[in-house]
Design an enzyme around this catalytic site. Structure first.
Site, mmCIF file in Angstrom:
data_model
loop_
_atom_site.group_PDB
_atom_site.id
_atom_site.type_symbol
_atom_site.label_atom_id
_atom_site.label_comp_id
_atom_site.label_asym_id
_atom_site.label_seq_id
_atom_site.Cartn_x
_atom_site.Cartn_y
_atom_site.Cartn_z
ATOM 1 N N HIS A 75 -32.631 14.820 -16.472
ATOM 2 C CA HIS A 75 -32.896 14.091 -15.231
ATOM 3 C C HIS A 75 -32.477 14.972 -14.068
ATOM 4 C CE1 HIS A 75 -33.435 10.468 -12.686
ATOM 5 N NE2 HIS A 75 -32.510 11.076 -11.938
ATOM 6 N N CYS A 76 -33.408 15.269 -13.183
ATOM 7 C CA CYS A 76 -33.142 16.151 -12.044
ATOM 8 C C CYS A 76 -32.863 15.301 -10.806
ATOM 9 C CB CYS A 76 -34.329 17.081 -11.794
ATOM 10 S SG CYS A 76 -34.072 18.221 -10.420
ATOM 11 N N VAL A 77 -31.637 15.389 -10.309
ATOM 12 C CA VAL A 77 -31.281 14.599 -9.124
ATOM 13 C C VAL A 77 -31.973 15.125 -7.877
ATOM 14 C CG1 VAL A 77 -29.062 13.877 -10.060
ATOM 15 C CG2 VAL A 77 -29.203 16.002 -8.746
#
Length: 342
Positions: free
Chosen positions: A180-182
Site C-alpha cells: 500500500h503506497c501512502v
C-alpha cells in the site's frame, strides 16, 4: 524536566520507533523489533498516559488508515521544487543561453508523472470481490509456502487467492498485492503495478533532471566568474587559494535556495534511484514486495522441498517465467483464459 522537554524526547522516540519498525517489517520476532517493543514498554511508565493515547491515535491515523495527508505533502514538495526551479534556475539558465528543450525537460517529465500518479491513484489495483473471486483464484497456483490453499480472509470471508493479501488500509483483499503506497493513497496490485512503475521512474527522472540543470547552472557561474583561480583572506588575515568548501559556502550565500534545492533533489534522486532498482528487480523476477519480504524467512533453492532434519521449508519462486514474460505480466496482467492456454 519540564513537559516540553519530555514531549520532545517522546516525539524523537516515536519517530525512531516508526523507522525501526519499518526496517523490522517481516521480522516480527527479530531482535531489533523485540528491543523496540521493550524500550516502548519502559518509556510507557514515564510518558503520561494521555500523551501515549494521542500519539497512538495519530500514528494509527497516518500509517494504518487511508489518508490524503501524504498526497498533499507529495504535491507540496513538487510545487516547492518546481516553484524554485521556475523562478530562479530557469530564469538564470535562460539568461546564460541554455538550450530551451533542455530547460523544458523537467516540465515534460512532470506532465508524464502527474498522469501516472492519477492513473495509479484512481485505478482499481485488483480488489477481490465475490463476483470476481472465482476467476481470480484460478490465475495463480499456490506455492505451498507463502500462499497455501484453504486460507480464508477473516475480514472478507473469502478464500485468499494465491499472491493476494488483505490490505489493512483499504480493508479489502487485493489480487497480486505488492504494497500500500501512502504517496498515491492506494494499493499497488495487479492492475495498477504498471502505472506505479512508470510513476516511480518518471519521479526519479524528474529529480535527476532538476539536479543536473541546477548543478550545471552553478558550475557555469563558477566558470564565468573565474572563482577557482581567485583567493580570499581568512580569519587570521592570511591569503588563501579558493577551496571547494569555501566555494560551496560562497554559492550557498549567493544562491541559498538553489543550493538547498540541489541538495534535496540529489538526496531524492539517490533514494528513488535505489528504490527504482529494487522495483525493477522485483518486476524482472516476477515478485511483489510482499512476497520478497515474506520469502526472507526461508532459504532459496531450485526445488520446493521440506528438509527432514530441521523441518525447514525452502522457498522457490514458482511465478517467474523469464524476463520478457515477467515484464509482460506487469503491463498486461494474466487472465484466466491466458492461463488455460498454457
Amino acid at each position: 524536566m519540564d513537559f516540553l522537554t519530555l514531549f520532545l524526547i517522546y516525539l524523537c522516540f516515536v519517530l525512531t520507533t516508526v523507522a525501526l519498525l519499518c526496517i523490522c517489517s517481516g521480522r516480527k520476532e527479530g531482535f531489533l523489533a523485540r528491543s523496540v517493543n521493550g524500550a516502548s514498554q519502559v518509556l510507557s511508565f514515564i510518558i503520561p498516559t494521555q500523551l501515549q493515547r494521542v500519539t497512538q491515535r495519530a500514528l494509527h491515523r497516518l500509517f494504518h488508515t487511508r489518508s490524503c495527508l501524504f498526497v498533499v505533502l507529495h504535491i507540496a514538495l513538487q510545487a516547492a521544487v518546481y516553484g524554485e526551479y521556475t523562478w530562479e534556475v530557469f530564469v538564470y539558465c535562460w539568461e546564460l543561453q541554455f538550450h530551451l528543450l533542455y530547460l523544458l525537460l523537467p516540465y515534460l517529465l512532470l506532465a508524464g508523472n502527474m498522469g501516472c500518479f492519477i492513473l495509479c491513484s484512481w485505478a482499481n489495483p485488483g480488489v477481490i470481490t465475490k463476483s470476481n473471486h472465482a476467476s481470480l483464484v484460478k490465475i495463480y497456483k499456490y506455492d505451498g509456502v507463502l500462499f497455501q490453499k484453504g486460507i480464508v480472509c477473516p475480514t472478507c470471508n473469502m478464500e485468499k487467492p494465491a499472491r493476494s493479501k488483505h490490505c489493512s488500509f483499504c480493508d479489502t483483499c487485493v489480487h497480486r498485492f505488492d504494497h500500500h503506497c501512502v504517496w498515491v493513497n492506494n494499493c499497488i496490485g495487479a492492475f495498477n503495478a504498471k502505472y506505479f512503475l512508470l510513476y516511480l521512474f518518471t519521479l526519479t527522472a524528474m529529480a535527476a533532471t532538476v539536479a543536473i540543470i541546477a548543478a550545471a547552472f552553478l558550475i557555469q557561474v563558477v566558470l564565468l566568474s573565474n572563482m577557482m583561480r581567485g583567493s580570499y583572506i581568512d580569519d587570521q588575515g592570511q591569503e588563501r587559494a579558493v577551496e571547494i568548501l569555501f566555494l560551496i559556502q560562497h554559492l550557498f550565500l549567493t544562491f541559498p535556495r538553489i543550493v538547498f534545492m540541489l541538495g534535496f533533489v540529489i538526496l531524492l534522486t539517490l533514494v528513488l534511484g535505489a528504490y527504482c532498482c529494487f522495483s525493477l528487480y522485483l518486476a524482472l523476477t516476477n515478485q511483489t514486495s510482499n512476497e520478497w519480504f515474506k520469502s526472507r524467512r526461508y532459504g532459496c533453492s531450485h526445488h520446493l522441498t521440506l528438509q527432514p532434519r530441521d523441518r525447514q521449508v525452502v522457498y522457490k519462486n514458482i511465478y517467474s517465467r523469464g524476463i520478457w514474460m515477467n515484464l509482460k505480466e506487469i503491463f498486461k496482467p494474466a487472465t484466466v483464459l491466458e492461463r488455460k492456454k498454457k
